[in-house]
Design a protein around this motif. Structure first.
Motif, short mmCIF file in Angstrom:
data_model
loop_
_atom_site.label_atom_id
_atom_site.label_comp_id
_atom_site.label_asym_id
_atom_site.label_seq_id
_atom_site.Cartn_x
_atom_site.Cartn_y
_atom_site.Cartn_z
N ARG A 187 19.36 22.59 -127.09
CA ARG A 187 18.56 21.43 -126.71
C ARG A 187 18.46 19.99 -127.45
NH1 ARG A 187 17.01 22.67 -121.46
NH2 ARG A 187 16.86 25.00 -121.32
N PRO A 233 12.95 16.66 -127.37
CA PRO A 233 12.16 15.77 -126.12
C PRO A 233 12.34 14.39 -126.50
CG PRO A 233 11.44 17.80 -126.49
CD PRO A 233 12.31 17.71 -127.60
N THR A 248 19.88 10.21 -121.95
CA THR A 248 20.25 11.39 -120.90
C THR A 248 19.87 12.65 -121.41
OG1 THR A 248 22.48 11.29 -121.59
CG2 THR A 248 21.75 9.65 -119.96
N GLU A 249 18.61 12.99 -121.96
CA GLU A 249 18.23 14.34 -122.48
C GLU A 249 18.58 15.28 -121.17
OE1 GLU A 249 13.95 16.13 -123.13
OE2 GLU A 249 14.44 14.09 -123.56
N ALA A 250 18.04 15.06 -120.25
CA ALA A 250 18.04 16.38 -119.23
C ALA A 250 19.92 16.64 -118.85
CB ALA A 250 17.32 15.83 -117.85
N THR A 251 20.43 15.52 -118.65
CA THR A 251 21.97 15.96 -118.46
C THR A 251 22.52 16.45 -119.45
OG1 THR A 251 21.87 13.83 -117.00
CG2 THR A 251 23.96 14.75 -117.68
N ASN A 294 21.26 18.30 -121.65
CA ASN A 294 20.65 19.77 -121.80
C ASN A 294 21.25 20.77 -120.89
OD1 ASN A 294 19.18 19.27 -124.16
ND2 ASN A 294 17.28 19.06 -122.79
N LYS A 295 21.46 20.01 -119.77
CA LYS A 295 21.91 21.03 -118.57
C LYS A 295 23.43 21.13 -118.88
CE LYS A 295 22.79 20.67 -113.36
NZ LYS A 295 22.56 20.20 -112.34
#
Length: 150
Positions: A106, A109, A114-117, A119-120
């Motif tokens: 991860r 936070p 573009t943290e969520a992208t 991580n995905k």
């Protein structure tokens, strides 16, 4: 003169003094022990520890549940190397740990635009497998994981 680096002047932190550790990996019916070496930032000759991209506190290991989570912090919010750094961390753990472990990588936070992208991408098995089919990317990952000598 523009250097072309995203973060040309990163803050460098001191490394912690610690004993050399090793990991065991199963090859055939035998265990081999290999030293855990430093990962280097793809953009700088400093270790991820020296750049505070990764710290001991950011690594969670639950041996009972065969689970490892690593949370890393890119040096800048718009670091284009974040997916590569995360992929290097994932590959190192996959090569070092027994296959029973689930690995979760991860971005810390709030530390990347573009943290969520990211991580995905890093936690999708199909995306990781596809990335590792790219020979140029595999060369880059292997260079990041190559031992460095102080």
């Amino acid at each position: 003169m523009v250097s072309g680096l995203i973060n040309a002047n990163p803050i460098i932190y001191e490394k912690k003094q610690r004993q050399q550790r090793s990991t065991q990996s199963l090859q055939g019916d035998e265990y081999t022990v290999e030293p855990i070496d430093q990962l280097e930032d793809p953009e700088h000759p400093y270790s991820l520890e020296e750049l505070k991209v990764i710290t001991e506190e950011a690594v969670e290991v639950n041996d009972q549940n065969s689970y490892v989570r690593v949370t890393f912090t890119p040096t800048v919010k718009h670091c284009s190397m974040a997916p590569i750094i995360g992929l290097c961390l994932r590959v190192k753990l996959l090569r070092s740990l027994p296959s029973r472990y689930k690995v979760d990588i991860r971005v810390a936070p709030g530390s990347h635009a573009t943290e969520a992208t990211v991580n995905k991408q890093l936690n999708d098995k199909e995306r990781v497998a596809a990335a590792l089919e790219n020979p140029n990317l595999v060369v880059m990952v292997d260079e990041c994981l190559a031992p460095s000598y102080d």
